[in-house]
Write an enzyme that holds these catalytic residues in place. Structure first.
Site, short mmCIF file in Angstrom:
data_model
loop_
_atom_site.label_atom_id
_atom_site.label_comp_id
_atom_site.label_asym_id
_atom_site.label_seq_id
_atom_site.Cartn_x
_atom_site.Cartn_y
_atom_site.Cartn_z
N THR A 23 -2.87 0.87 6.87
CA THR A 23 -2.99 -0.40 7.58
C THR A 23 -3.56 -1.42 6.61
O THR A 23 -4.74 -1.34 6.24
CB THR A 23 -3.90 -0.28 8.81
OG1 THR A 23 -3.33 0.64 9.74
CG2 THR A 23 -4.08 -1.63 9.49
N GLY A 24 -2.73 -2.36 6.18
CA GLY A 24 -3.20 -3.31 5.19
C GLY A 24 -3.58 -2.60 3.92
O GLY A 24 -2.78 -1.87 3.34
N ASP A 25 -4.85 -2.76 3.48
CA ASP A 25 -5.29 -2.08 2.26
C ASP A 25 -6.05 -0.79 2.56
O ASP A 25 -6.59 -0.17 1.65
CB ASP A 25 -6.15 -3.02 1.41
CG ASP A 25 -7.40 -3.48 2.13
OD1 ASP A 25 -7.48 -3.28 3.35
OD2 ASP A 25 -8.29 -4.06 1.48
N ASP A 26 -6.14 -0.41 3.83
CA ASP A 26 -6.79 0.87 4.21
C ASP A 26 -5.76 1.98 4.13
O ASP A 26 -4.63 1.84 4.63
CB ASP A 26 -7.36 0.79 5.61
CG ASP A 26 -8.65 0.00 5.66
OD1 ASP A 26 -9.63 0.43 5.01
OD2 ASP A 26 -8.69 -1.06 6.32
N ASN A 30 0.84 -1.20 0.00
CA ASN A 30 0.00 0.00 0.00
C ASN A 30 0.88 1.25 0.00
O ASN A 30 0.63 2.21 -0.74
CB ASN A 30 -0.91 -0.03 1.23
CG ASN A 30 -2.11 0.89 1.11
OD1 ASN A 30 -2.18 1.75 0.24
ND2 ASN A 30 -3.07 0.70 2.01
#
EC number: 2.7.7.48
Length: 973
Positions: free
Chosen positions: A667-670, A638
């Site tokens: 955070t991850g794909d956020d 990301n």
């Protein structure tokens, strides 16, 4: 001429009569009889003494010694058994209506008669046919018997009995009392039904129903020739022992030649102390309403329902596995449970056999669904290859739903696994190799991320054990602690993630690794996380809720850009995994440790995986959601996308890295990014070039920001946040915790939301009310998600701000929100929660929900039925959230988020409003309101733009069995 000896007169003296001398032959025969009689008297006297406890019973040795004195043995087998050779078939007439059956029967009859003659016996055909030329008998039982003359030849000492397909009707015990050798051609079915060209049979109620083409239909019972001996009583109560020898017939699997050999005879009462089962019994093939035939040698079992001609054949081991599965299921048993096991056992007709077998398993008829709080559908079953699959539930409802379209959990099973593989692995698979410039961007990004190469050192396993301290992690480590090594292998095992969806969707999968790999690779990932990732301002995992809020505040000063990726895990390419994730780890560790990490990395991305239902699939290069690098790898990717965006905006590498460090939280794909001109189109361009998919949303400086499912309504003033209500309210009533009681599961869930959203209307109120209704139960047996919520309380310092923002999201006034909140707080029981959110489904895949097939399609406006209270009087709650009539253009825009119906452009309300004409028409429909107590009724509202339906949506599922405390009253649209 025989001399006549007159009987003596009563007046004559006996001494005057000439003495009669017995012959020596008679004396010789009398001696053993007298001896046996004396021995019998001795045994009976001994039995009498045993009864009054004056002596002990004979032991086995003494009893055997007595029997040996009186036993009579035969050696028939030595002469007859050697004649039992392969059956040779004889030809029959070509125009015979049932030539195959006649050929085997005639050949067997000829063969048995020849075998008897070859052994020196005179064949005696019982119920002889018109072709038999030997001795025998012929009685009349059926009309067909009258066509052949009566016959009843005497039985001689040299007789051997032949039964050709007639023993079913004969009194076999009486024939066995002759103590002669017997040959039988008889039916010994290996299954409960059979069909061939000229005949068929099936079993029902312990009887065989036999149909012959061009012939008659017969029904009869079968004798049970199971075992190696049969004992019957003779005419003088002696014990007659026969040995059994069976010969299978090639080409006719359900027929056998059976040889009953007279082996031993013991007079009464010498065998009395022995444990002997006397008598020939009929074959038992029916138990209750099920016909069962089991062959223990081959472990084959045949089952059919009473009265049915159709059977299921499987193995006893498979049936035992199915039965155990049915007994130990915590959820209702399904046909798919049976089908899955049959498929794994190699049954090519599992799809046909499973429904039949399911009805035959007694345990399947007594299991019921234990969820009592609601009849609203809680699960969806994707349509797939198993047409009869019902799937296994992964959760249940603990209260009634608060939404008209409640969230749904995926069923577990083959269909869900196939949907997961197709929708989450195959469909988003990414094979894109980007332009050369992205190779340069990747090298720059990795160098900035890991400025000093070769300095990292992995943790030891003891340090990993200290960090992974929850019960499941400890158990996993303890399981492999003694065998783990640097050369351990891996296996990919995927299972359906137990999470609720707003509508039917491809279930998410969690791909687990071997415990050995998880432990050893975590030594590398924890070291990298500690030294590298925790030092990055943009790295969100590990930050406290307060740190997240402060970071978002610093980013949102001039507006933000939110990104929402589609199927991020499955769309990661091999190029991204190797050039970003792997490259960063390899650069960090020392040279002699890189080989080991590379080995673990390659094992994580082994290409073949298996689901819990046994579906094998090619895993590709998408992120393995259960591996140690899942969160960190996705977050780095990301960040790499964001770095590429800044490079696309003509920033130097150093400037791009600085902007990433100062203006992003990932955070991850956020992702939430500090907005700047051109960033949104740059993001869309980069994502396209890398083979990914994303939706972007631009927010102004005062607009709400959504991150990781929470909404921050006004970051310019405070970091107060709350759960996205459009996501959370539809799934409040669901839990995936099956390890505790429903009340405890409800309490655990409520405590978690109370920690994160105690000031959030409806959500926090629901949590408090559930805790009250469950008797203030403390947290016990909480899930990992619930434990995380309990330890990560978010700041909610401005309740009025939360109320205003939440009302704006739901499209209602604050006063109406408070009224809905009050309705929740007044719920009288867990199964009497009010419906407060009027939402609708937007299904993405075809699936079964509540017994109906749903899927993507045009929305059809419907009027839902009223749900009345037990008293029969409907209670009308305030305007349902999502159904406002009074939103105007001057209203504040709703906060951002990713729920249904949200606009992708900044500054516009995301809850569509009702046209003025519709509002006016609705206002005139006062006769539909019912008792309102001064509060407006809940109405279904039309979408913006003249009331035309939104394409791609379906109406809310209405379930007339749902138990609620409120009546949902709709005005005509």
């Amino acid at each position: 001429m025989e001399e006549h000896i007159p009987l003596p007169s009563q007046y004559e003296s006996p001494k005057a009569l000439p003495p009669r001398v017995p012959s020596s032959r008679w004396l010789r025969s009398l001696r053993p009889r007298l001896a046996n009689s004396c021995l019998a008297l001795k045994i009976r006297a001994h039995e009498s003494l045993v009864k009054i406890r004056l002596c002990k019973p004979y032991d086995a040795q003494s009893r055997s010694k007595i029997i040996e004195k009186v036993i009579e043995r035969r050696e028939t087998r030595k002469t007859l058994a050697h004649q039992l050779k392969d059956l040779k078939l004889v030809p029959v007439a070509r125009d015979h209506t049932h030539g195959r059956a006649a050929k085997f029967r005639t050949s067997a009859n000829i063969w048995m008669n020849e075998a008897m003659r070859a052994a020196g016996y005179e064949p005696y055909n019982v119920s002889m046919s018109n072709h038999d030329i030997e001795r025998g008998n012929r009685y009349f039982y059926f009309a067909k018997d009258l066509t052949i003359p009566y016959r009843n030849d005497p039985v001689s000492d040299n007789t051997g009995f032949v039964f050709c397909d007639v023993d079913y009707y004969a009194d076999m015990e009486k024939w066995m009392q002759h103590f002669k050798p017997m040959l039988l051609y008889t039916l010994v079915p290996e299954s409960l039904s059979y069909h061939c060209d000229d005949h068929s049979f099936h079993v029902n109620d312990d009887r065989v129903f036999f149909d012959v083409r061009g012939g008659a239909s017969y029904s009869h019972q079968l004798w049970d020739y199971t075992g190696d001996t049969i004992c019957v009583r003779g005419k003088n109560k002696e014990l007659l022992v026969f040995t059994i020898e069976q010969k299978c017939i090639q080409g006719d699997p359900h027929r056998r030649i059976i040889f009953l050999e007279p082996a031993a005879r013991v007079a009464w009462p010498f065998y009395k102390p022995m444990k002997v089962e006397v008598g020939l019994k009929r074959k038992c093939m029916t138990a209750g309403q099920v016909n069962v035939l089991y062959e223990p040698i081959d472990d084959k079992i045949s089952l059919s329902a009473s009265g049915s001609r159709h059977t299921v054949e499987t193995t006893g081991r498979t049936l035992a596995a199915i039965t155990a599965r049915m007994k130990n299921k915590t959820s209702p048993p399904m046909v798919a449970d049976v089908e899955r096991i049959l498929r794994d056992a190699g049954d090519k007709e599992a799809c046909v056999n499973a429904p039949i077998l399911f009805e035959l398993i007694p345990e399947a008829k007594f299991r019921v669904n234990v969820v009592k709080t609601t009849a609203t559908p809680t699960h969806f079953q994707p349509l797939g290859p198993l047409r009869t699959e019902d799937g296994e539930t992964c959760g249940h409802a603990v209260t009634t739903t608060l939404a008209t379209a409640p969230a749904l959990l995926p069923m577990r099973g083959v269909n869900s696994d196939v949907a997961t593989v197709n929708g989450r692995v195959k469909k988003p698979a990414n094979t894109v190799i980007p332009f050369k410039e992205y190779k340069e961007y990747a090298s720059e990004f990795v160098e900035f991320l890991v400025p000093e190469p070769g300095v990292g050192h992995p943790w030891d396993t003891a340090a990993v054990r200290e960090v992974q301290d929850n019960r499941q992690q400890k158990a996993r480590i303890n399981m492999v602690a003694a065998t783990v090594s640097t050369h351990s292998s891996n296996r990919l095992k995927a299972f359906i993630k137990a999470e609720a969806y707003a509508a039917t969707n491809d279930p998410r999968n969690i791909t687990t690794m071997a415990p050995e790999l998880t432990l050893m690779m975590s030594c590398f990932t924890y070291a990298f996380k500690e030294k590298i990732l925790y030092e990055q301002p943009w790295y969100g995992p590990g930050k406290t809720p307060k740190q997240v809020g402060r970071r978002l505040q610093s980013i949102a000063k001039h507006g933000t850009l939110e990104s929402d990726y589609s199927r991020f895990d499955g769309s990661i390419s091999e190029w991204l995994q190797k050039n970003v994730v792997k490259a960063a780890y390899m650069r960090f560790f020392k040279e002699h440790q890189r080989t080991e990490f590379q080995s673990w990395f390659s094992k994580v991305f082994m290409q073949m995986g298996t689901t819990t239902a046994g579906v094998r699939y090619e895993a590709g290069w998408g992120t393995r959601s259960g591996s140690p690098i899942t969160t960190d790898g996705n977050t780095m990717l990301n960040a790499f996308v964001v770095y590429c965006c800044y490079r696309k905006l003509c920033h130097t590498p150093a400037e791009a890295w600085r902007k990433l460090s100062q203006g992003a939280l990932l955070t991850g794909d956020d992702a939430v990014l500090a907005h700047e001109n051109g960033l949104e189109p740059a993001l869309l361009d980069v994502v396209k070039n890398l083979g990914l998919k994303v939706e972007a949303k631009v927010n102004g400086p005062d607009d709400p920001v959504s991150f990781c499912g929470r909404i921050y309504p006004r970051l310019s003033d405070c970091i107060t946040s709350f759960q996205d209500p459009l996501r959370t309210i539809p799934k409040l009533h669901l839990t995936t915790n099956k390890g505790v009681s429903p009340e405890q599961a409800a309490a655990n869930r409520a405590h978690g939301y109370l920690a994160t959203d105690k000031a959030t209307p409806i959500i926090g109120t629901w949590a408090r009310r559930v805790i009250e209704l469950t008797g203030d139960l403390k947290v016990k047996g909480a899930t990992r998600e619930e434990q995380y919520k309990l330890s990560n309380a978010h700041q909610q310092l401005d309740p009025s701000l939360i109320e205003t923002a939440m009302a704006n999201i739901l499209g209602i006034d604050v006063g109406e929100l408070k009224a809905l909140d009050k309705a929740v707080s007044e719920a009288k029981a867990l199964d009497q929660m009010p419906v407060v959110l009027g939402n609708c489904y937007k299904h993405k895949i075809e699936a079964v929900v509540g017994g109906e097939v749903v899927g993507p399609g045009p929305r059809v406006e419907t009027v839902e039925p009223n749900h009345e209270q037990s008293s029969g009087t409907p209670e009308v709650v305030p305007e349902m959230a999502g159904h406002s009539e009074r939103r105007d253009k001057s209203s504040n825009p709703r906060p951002g988020g990713k729920a249904e119906g949200l606009s992708s452009k900044a500054g516009k309300p995301r809850v569509p409003t009702r046209p003025a004409a519709d509002r006016k028409a609705a206002a005139g429909s006062g006769n539909r309101r019912g008792p309102t107590n001064g509060r407006r009724p809940i109405r279904d509202r039309a979408p913006r733009g003249g009331g035309r339906p939104n394409p791609g949506t379906t109406p809310p599922v209405s379930n007339s069995e749902t138990t609620t405390t409120t009546a949902v009253v709709h005005a005509s649209a």
